[in-house]
Design a protein around this motif. Structure first.
Motif, mmCIF file in Angstrom:
data_model
loop_
_atom_site.group_PDB
_atom_site.id
_atom_site.type_symbol
_atom_site.label_atom_id
_atom_site.label_comp_id
_atom_site.label_asym_id
_atom_site.label_seq_id
_atom_site.Cartn_x
_atom_site.Cartn_y
_atom_site.Cartn_z
ATOM 1 N N SER A 298 12.536 3.588 6.449
ATOM 2 C CA SER A 298 12.035 4.485 7.505
ATOM 3 C C SER A 298 11.599 5.788 6.856
ATOM 4 N N LYS B 273 16.735 7.789 11.534
ATOM 5 C CA LYS B 273 15.693 6.874 12.015
ATOM 6 C C LYS B 273 15.944 5.465 11.497
ATOM 7 N N GLU C 166 16.555 2.303 13.843
ATOM 8 C CA GLU C 166 15.506 1.283 13.848
ATOM 9 C C GLU C 166 16.025 -0.089 13.419
ATOM 10 N N TYR C 167 16.969 -0.090 12.487
ATOM 11 C CA TYR C 167 17.463 -1.359 11.939
ATOM 12 C C TYR C 167 18.902 -1.670 12.351
ATOM 13 N N LYS D 236 6.387 1.250 4.220
ATOM 14 C CA LYS D 236 6.746 1.158 5.638
ATOM 15 C C LYS D 236 5.507 0.955 6.497
ATOM 16 N N ASP D 237 4.466 1.736 6.247
ATOM 17 C CA ASP D 237 3.224 1.593 7.023
ATOM 18 C C ASP D 237 2.610 0.211 6.822
ATOM 19 N N CYS D 238 2.630 -0.281 5.579
ATOM 20 C CA CYS D 238 2.047 -1.596 5.288
ATOM 21 C C CYS D 238 2.840 -2.721 5.952
ATOM 22 N N LEU D 239 4.147 -2.581 6.022
ATOM 23 C CA LEU D 239 4.970 -3.574 6.711
ATOM 24 C C LEU D 239 4.704 -3.547 8.212
ATOM 25 N N ASP D 240 4.595 -2.339 8.752
ATOM 26 C CA ASP D 240 4.392 -2.199 10.206
ATOM 27 C C ASP D 240 3.021 -2.709 10.649
ATOM 28 N N ASN D 241 1.987 -2.511 9.813
ATOM 29 C CA ASN D 241 0.642 -2.937 10.232
ATOM 30 C C ASN D 241 0.260 -4.329 9.713
ATOM 31 N N TYR E 153 3.500 -8.702 3.909
ATOM 32 C CA TYR E 153 4.293 -9.639 4.708
ATOM 33 C C TYR E 153 5.046 -10.595 3.783
#
Length: 332
Positions: free
Chosen positions: A8, A61, A65-66, A300-305, A309
């Motif tokens: 996060s 956070k 979140e987790y 984090k941004d790459c995982l979220d969007n 993967y």
């Protein structure tokens, strides 16, 4: 084995846009700043907001979140070059504020742009040695507190922020083998002299460097040309060494997430190393260079969007102040 289990980050509420910045420097334009460094806006810590405060918010956070219980953390690492105090260690204060057990170890380490990678290496070592099972790695900086108001170059680049990463015995990304390096002969190229034991007080000294930038002892100085050349010297061989230590070839790497220094430097590295544009992360637009937090923010941004993967092999690296550098492979 050690794994990244959760990531996060937290950015301060105050935002400095290019439009606001160029009002102070009319010789610049919003387009010039965006094109040169790739930053449209950056977050700035409030006057009474410290790196410790940012790290605390990033950690909370992550817990929320987790669904992580702070009592499960048995080691706390904080990477910062802007600690709340000279002593005690800000990590010790955060242990108490975050509700982490008193049986947990905690310490700060002073490192910048490569700090995230070094922290992962330390955490992996702690887990491999059986010293810890759940290591909370925090990175936090408030570089803007160190910048002179007329330092337009660094004010356009740096943003404040913090990231939190939980490293454990299982998780979403297996942490590979590391390449780490240090060259203290270049320490003077990215330095803040005032405040340490060698120069405890302000002296008002300033001079012009070879690039025409004003070097002030009382504020953060970066010799952009020297740091740029250092990066181009160390990153390509480091990438090859990371592949060799992890028994991989370039064809095995699905994505590259490097320290987000500035757009021009990253673009030069990508072209120099002949890396595909769609496999190479560049995005400083809304955060700027957050020093030790850039890699975790990017991951984090790459995982979220969905850019990164399960099944992907991702090379990460950091390089800069020290001078120091480091990298590893993450297997998601």
């Amino acid at each position: 084995m050690a794994y990244i289990k959760a990531i996060s980050y937290y950015l301060p509420e105050q935002v400095l846009t290019n439009e606001e910045l160029v009002k102070e420097f009319p010789e610049w334009s919003m387009e010039k700043v965006a094109a040169k460094v790739g930053v449209d806006s950056r977050h700035i810590a409030a006057k009474d907001e410290t790196a410790g405060d940012l790290a605390e918010k990033a950690a909370k956070k992550l817990f929320a979140e987790y669904s992580v219980d702070p009592k499960s953390v048995d080691f706390l690492l904080l990477c910062t070059q802007s600690p709340d105090y000279f002593l005690p260690s800000t990590a010790c204060i955060l242990q108490h504020r975050l509700g982490i057990p008193t049986s947990a170890g905690a310490f700060d380490y002073d490192l910048g742009c490569s700090g995230c990678v070094y922290g992962l290496a330390i955490a992996k070592g702690l887990i491999a040695a059986g010293i810890a099972k759940n290591v909370l790695l925090l990175t936090a900086e408030t570089y803007n507190k160190y910048l002179h108001p007329q330092d337009k170059s660094n004010r356009s680049i740096f943003g404040d922020g913090a990231a939190a990463c939980l490293i454990s015995t299982e998780g979403i990304a297996e942490i590979g083998e590391f390449v780490l390096g240090t060259d203290g002969s270049g320490a003077d190229n990215l330095i803040l002299k005032r405040g340490g034991a060698r120069q405890p007080d302000a002296n008002g000294h300033k001079e012009e460097d070879d690039d025409g930038h004003v070097r002030r002892d009382d504020f953060l100085y970066m010799g952009g040309g020297a740091v740029f050349n250092f990066t181009l010297d160390v990153v390509p061989p480091m990438m090859q060494q990371i592949l060799e230590k992890n028994k991989l070839s370039t064809d095995n790497v699905d994505y590259y997430v490097f320290h987000q220094a500035n757009k021009f430097m990253l673009s030069t590295i990508r072209k120099m190393c002949d890396l595909p544009k769609d496999k190479f992360y560049i995005n400083l637009a809304e955060t700027g260079n957050t020093v030790s937090s850039t890699v975790m923010i990017a991951l984090k941004d790459c995982l979220d969007n969905g850019t990164i993967y399960s099944g992907m092999k991702v090379m990460i690296s950091g390089f800069g102040v020290g001078l120091s550098w480091g990298g590893t492979m993450l297997k998601f």
